[in-house]
Scaffold this motif. Structure first.
Motif, mmCIF file in Angstrom:
data_model
loop_
_atom_site.group_PDB
_atom_site.id
_atom_site.type_symbol
_atom_site.label_atom_id
_atom_site.label_comp_id
_atom_site.label_asym_id
_atom_site.label_seq_id
_atom_site.Cartn_x
_atom_site.Cartn_y
_atom_site.Cartn_z
ATOM 1 N N MET A 1 73.805 -3.464 11.151
ATOM 2 C CA MET A 1 74.268 -4.695 10.510
ATOM 3 C C MET A 1 75.772 -4.901 10.696
ATOM 4 S SD MET A 1 71.694 -6.105 9.104
ATOM 5 C CE MET A 1 72.188 -7.095 7.708
ATOM 6 N N THR A 2 76.459 -3.857 11.107
ATOM 7 C CA THR A 2 77.923 -3.985 11.164
ATOM 8 C C THR A 2 78.430 -4.279 12.572
ATOM 9 O OG1 THR A 2 77.910 -1.614 11.178
ATOM 10 C CG2 THR A 2 78.726 -2.641 9.173
ATOM 11 N N TYR A 3 79.602 -4.871 12.583
ATOM 12 C CA TYR A 3 80.233 -5.276 13.821
ATOM 13 C C TYR A 3 80.831 -4.058 14.514
ATOM 14 C CZ TYR A 3 82.119 -8.966 16.706
ATOM 15 O OH TYR A 3 82.365 -9.813 17.742
ATOM 16 N N ASN A 4 80.672 -3.973 15.827
ATOM 17 C CA ASN A 4 81.205 -2.832 16.576
ATOM 18 C C ASN A 4 82.671 -3.099 16.954
ATOM 19 O OD1 ASN A 4 81.762 -0.780 18.321
ATOM 20 N ND2 ASN A 4 80.071 -1.208 19.741
ATOM 21 N N GLU A 5 83.550 -2.312 16.373
ATOM 22 C CA GLU A 5 84.988 -2.498 16.574
ATOM 23 C C GLU A 5 85.361 -2.389 18.055
ATOM 24 O OE1 GLU A 5 87.025 0.009 13.763
ATOM 25 O OE2 GLU A 5 88.922 -0.422 14.769
ATOM 26 N N LEU A 6 84.668 -1.472 18.746
ATOM 27 C CA LEU A 6 84.975 -1.266 20.163
ATOM 28 C C LEU A 6 84.603 -2.485 20.997
ATOM 29 C CD1 LEU A 6 84.103 2.405 21.009
ATOM 30 C CD2 LEU A 6 86.103 1.179 21.800
ATOM 31 N N TYR A 7 83.494 -3.125 20.644
ATOM 32 C CA TYR A 7 83.060 -4.318 21.386
ATOM 33 C C TYR A 7 84.141 -5.388 21.323
ATOM 34 C CZ TYR A 7 80.469 -8.559 22.541
ATOM 35 O OH TYR A 7 80.069 -9.741 23.107
ATOM 36 N N GLU A 8 84.626 -5.601 20.104
ATOM 37 C CA GLU A 8 85.652 -6.632 19.907
ATOM 38 C C GLU A 8 86.926 -6.278 20.678
ATOM 39 O OE1 GLU A 8 87.750 -9.000 16.220
ATOM 40 O OE2 GLU A 8 86.985 -6.984 15.939
ATOM 41 N N ALA A 9 87.292 -4.989 20.636
ATOM 42 C CA ALA A 9 88.496 -4.542 21.345
ATOM 43 C C ALA A 9 88.340 -4.752 22.849
ATOM 44 C CB ALA A 9 88.764 -3.073 21.037
ATOM 45 N N VAL A 10 87.154 -4.419 23.373
ATOM 46 C CA VAL A 10 86.904 -4.576 24.811
ATOM 47 C C VAL A 10 87.022 -6.051 25.198
ATOM 48 C CG1 VAL A 10 85.132 -4.376 26.608
ATOM 49 C CG2 VAL A 10 85.468 -2.518 24.990
ATOM 50 N N GLU A 11 86.458 -6.906 24.355
ATOM 51 C CA GLU A 11 86.501 -8.346 24.636
ATOM 52 C C GLU A 11 87.959 -8.825 24.774
ATOM 53 O OE1 GLU A 11 84.954 -10.821 21.505
ATOM 54 O OE2 GLU A 11 84.038 -12.154 22.968
ATOM 55 N N VAL A 12 88.792 -8.396 23.854
ATOM 56 C CA VAL A 12 90.206 -8.806 23.880
ATOM 57 C C VAL A 12 90.910 -8.187 25.091
ATOM 58 C CG1 VAL A 12 92.394 -8.641 22.622
ATOM 59 C CG2 VAL A 12 90.286 -9.074 21.379
ATOM 60 N N TYR B 1 90.748 6.918 27.594
ATOM 61 C CA TYR B 1 90.722 5.510 27.998
ATOM 62 C C TYR B 1 90.313 4.602 26.825
ATOM 63 C CZ TYR B 1 89.327 1.270 30.506
ATOM 64 O OH TYR B 1 89.192 -0.029 30.925
ATOM 65 N N LEU B 2 89.250 4.972 26.109
ATOM 66 C CA LEU B 2 88.772 4.097 25.029
ATOM 67 C C LEU B 2 89.799 3.979 23.893
ATOM 68 C CD1 LEU B 2 84.936 4.774 24.922
ATOM 69 C CD2 LEU B 2 86.211 3.016 26.140
ATOM 70 N N PRO B 3 90.444 5.081 23.469
ATOM 71 C CA PRO B 3 91.513 4.900 22.474
ATOM 72 C C PRO B 3 92.634 3.996 23.003
ATOM 73 C CG PRO B 3 90.895 7.191 22.587
ATOM 74 C CD PRO B 3 90.149 6.503 23.684
ATOM 75 N N TYR B 4 92.895 4.085 24.316
ATOM 76 C CA TYR B 4 93.921 3.227 24.919
ATOM 77 C C TYR B 4 93.498 1.751 24.829
ATOM 78 C CZ TYR B 4 96.225 0.750 28.741
ATOM 79 O OH TYR B 4 96.877 -0.201 29.484
ATOM 80 N N VAL B 5 92.211 1.495 25.114
ATOM 81 C CA VAL B 5 91.697 0.109 25.031
ATOM 82 C C VAL B 5 91.832 -0.410 23.601
ATOM 83 C CG1 VAL B 5 89.594 -1.303 25.197
ATOM 84 C CG2 VAL B 5 90.129 0.330 26.991
ATOM 85 N N LEU B 6 91.488 0.456 22.625
ATOM 86 C CA LEU B 6 91.593 0.049 21.213
ATOM 87 C C LEU B 6 93.038 -0.299 20.846
ATOM 88 C CD1 LEU B 6 89.346 2.590 19.277
ATOM 89 C CD2 LEU B 6 89.133 0.119 19.209
ATOM 90 N N ALA B 7 93.957 0.560 21.261
ATOM 91 C CA ALA B 7 95.370 0.339 20.909
ATOM 92 C C ALA B 7 95.910 -0.914 21.591
ATOM 93 C CB ALA B 7 96.194 1.561 21.309
ATOM 94 N N ARG B 8 95.537 -1.079 22.850
ATOM 95 C CA ARG B 8 96.017 -2.234 23.625
ATOM 96 C C ARG B 8 95.497 -3.540 23.014
ATOM 97 N NH1 ARG B 8 99.353 -4.477 25.598
ATOM 98 N NH2 ARG B 8 99.037 -5.675 27.434
ATOM 99 N N ALA B 9 94.206 -3.510 22.603
ATOM 100 C CA ALA B 9 93.602 -4.713 22.012
ATOM 101 C C ALA B 9 94.303 -5.052 20.700
ATOM 102 C CB ALA B 9 92.114 -4.491 21.772
ATOM 103 N N LYS B 10 94.668 -4.017 19.941
ATOM 104 C CA LYS B 10 95.349 -4.251 18.666
ATOM 105 C C LYS B 10 96.691 -4.941 18.913
ATOM 106 C CE LYS B 10 96.808 -1.950 14.486
ATOM 107 N NZ LYS B 10 97.469 -0.775 14.009
ATOM 108 N N THR B 11 97.432 -4.430 19.893
ATOM 109 C CA THR B 11 98.733 -5.034 20.218
ATOM 110 C C THR B 11 98.541 -6.472 20.695
ATOM 111 O OG1 THR B 11 99.279 -2.857 21.044
ATOM 112 C CG2 THR B 11 100.874 -4.580 21.499
ATOM 113 N N LEU B 12 97.555 -6.682 21.563
ATOM 114 C CA LEU B 12 97.328 -8.035 22.097
ATOM 115 C C LEU B 12 96.972 -9.001 20.975
ATOM 116 C CD1 LEU B 12 95.262 -7.090 25.259
ATOM 117 C CD2 LEU B 12 97.474 -8.220 25.264
#
Ligand SMILES: Nc1ncnc2c1ncn2[C@@H]1O[C@H](COP(=O)(O)OP(=O)(O)OP(=O)(O)O)[C@@H](O)[C@H]1O
Ligand SMILES: [Mg+2]
Length: 493
Positions: free
Chosen positions: A71-82, A168-179
């Protein structure tokens, strides 16, 4: 008697080589035959072949990023999208483009089945956006979103699996947060009754508009040392999540900005919001009907925000706390308790200690000396910032903002202006107004010199007037004293 076939290591290897040769042959057939087939059939055959044989031949692994985890939103999916929005290359043929009414920028993202290549620390990767139909949508599938399943797939060489997951995935998360922070449209929320901006759908206490205030720290005319101290304080505050939880303190910070009108208190609030990328809640106490409404309104603010109460000394007639108690006890029967200072203090303390993180509370005032000591007591407002009259360094900042005369450059009138600024009291707002009068630096700086001279002469005249008045007052006091003494003396005689 039945002979059971017992596989040995040798026979297993024979079977495996036979299977491998067959699969290799089939793969070859697949690649040749499918070139001639229509796309849907080709995709189907690919998926069947991949399912049957790929595990033995492929050296690749694929990670799946579903939009939802139950039922919950996948944080990684959203980060990847950004993140992928910044990686779209020339090979992508189809893009989705959108812009919501309140957003500043146009959003461009890849369409279904499009691929995006990426490289991380020498590892080559391929992202793909996949949309599939859901066979049994939730809630009967009335919503379009429920009928589809969205996912990103990441394919790369098996041997890099740990590197991709751990780094790589933590990098994607951090980069998406900054973006996301960079693209964030800041909001100014207000609780005015007559608000005609947007209403916040999730929050009926506040209306909002985009915060388009252009003020940043480098545009602020104030003491450079004080400016540096404020920036450092803000940076320390946002970086201290663990510290606040370790010492058991709520992650909040209070600032009191005080100084004469036009010295940049509101501009500093905007600069802080732009620097931290925090939304601003501008609380108008005059529009609040009582303590309970204040509590409700304050509690409906969100994390990573600045709550501002401007002109705290005069926005509402807040009695001192003894008066409050009298008043509240008299009005216990009335259906609404009025807004009182103790109500405000309770709310601030409540907001500071209750749930919610990364909150900043700012009070502004022109007259700090008029504030109730309870508002000034240590712990309530962590930092007191005095916004003063314009200084020579402040003038340099304004000259750079308004006339484009930057640091290191000079003008023949600068020396005179700086001397005048030091010997009189003018606000940055007054200086800014003079500098705005003409694009021609000679004209506007000449106007500023005249303004400062006039200001200085006025100040001198007022000082002399005051001195003369005091002198006169002293003289009349001395005269009445003398008269009194003479009277006593003549009565005694
Ligand atoms: N320190 C400053 N640096 C740069 N510009 C300033 C500064 N102070 C004032 N200004 C200019 O003057 C205008 C008014 O300033 P601002 O509203 O920030 O002052 P204030 O201290 O909040 O005044 P008030 O007490 O009346 O609310 C700003 O829009 C800005 O153009
Ligand atoms: Mg102001």
């Amino acid at each position: 008697m039945v002979d059971y076939y017992m596989p040995t290591a040798a026979s297993a290897s024979v079977w495996f080589s036979a299977y491998a040769s067959f699969a290799g042959f089939m793969m070859l057939v697949r690649s040749m035959a499918t070139e001639l087939m229509p796309q849907p059939l080709r995709s189907y055959i690919y998926s069947v072949f991949n399912y049957l044989f790929a595990p033995f031949f492929s050296r690749e692994v694929t990670l799946l990023f579903d939009e939802r985890c139950g039922m919950t939103y996948n944080e990684l999916y959203e980060a990847v999208e950004v993140y992928l929005r910044t990686k779209i290359g020339p090979s992508v043929r189809c893009l989705r483009v959108s812009k919501l009414p309140r957003m500043k920028a146009i959003k461009v993202s890849i369409d279904r089945d499009e691929e995006v290549a990426d490289t991380f620390d020498g590892v080559k990767m391929k992202w793909c956006y996949v949309v599939t139909k859901v066979e049994k949508p939730r809630n009967g599938g009335t919503d379009e979103k429920e009928k589809e399943k969205h996912r990103f797939e990441l394919t790369f060489h098996k041997k890099h699996k740990d590197k991709v997951i751990d780094y790589y995935l933590p990098y994607v998360l951090a980069r998406a947060k900054t973006l996301k922070e960079e693209q964030k449209t800041l909001k100014l929320f207000t609780n005015l009754d007559y608000w005609d901006g947007d209403d916040d759908e999730d929050n009926e206490s506040w209306g909002s508009v985009n915060l388009d205030h252009p003020c940043t720290f480098d545009k602020l005319a104030m003491d450079p040392e004080l400016k540096r101290m404020i920036i450092e304080d803000l940076e320390r505050f946002v970086a201290r999540r663990e510290f606040y939880s370790k010492v058991g303190k709520a992650w909040k910070r209070g600032y009191l900005l005080y100084g004469p009108p036009g010295t940049g208190k509101s501009s500093l609030v905007a600069a802080m919001a732009n620097y931290l990328k925090f939304n601003v809640y501008d609380l108008d106490l005059a529009a609040i009907e009582g303590n309970s409404e204040l509590k409700r309104v304050m509690m409906s603010t969100t994390n990573r925000s600045i709550l501002v109460i401007e002109d705290i000394d005069c926005s509402i007639n807040l009695q001192n706390r003894d008066d409050d108690q009298d008043k509240s006890s008299k009005e216990t029967n009335s259906y609404k308790k009025p807004l009182t200072l103790s109500g405000l203090l309770n709310c601030i303390d409540g907001l500071r200690s209750s749930c919610g993180d990364e909150r900043i509370i700012i009070f502004t005032t022109n007259r700090k000396e008029m504030l109730d000591p309870a508002l000034l007591r240590p712990g309530r407002m962590d930092v007191h910032i005095h916004m003063s009259y314009c200084t020579p360094s402040g003038f340099r900042v304004l000259a750079s903002n308004y006339l484009g005369i930057h640091d290191g450059e000079d003008h023949r009138l600068f020396g005179e202006i700086e001397r005048l600024i030091e010997s009189t009291e003018v606000t940055p707002a007054q200086v800014a107004e003079e500098l705005m009068k003409s694009d021609d630096a000679d004209v506007s700086l000449g106007g500023l010199v005249n303004f400062l001279k006039h200001n200085q002469a006025e100040r001198e005249r007022k000082r002399e007037e005051k001195e003369a008045k005091e002198k006169k007052q002293n003289k009349s006091t001395r005269f009445s004293l003398l008269k009194k003494r003479l009277k006593i003396f003549s009565t005694n005689a």
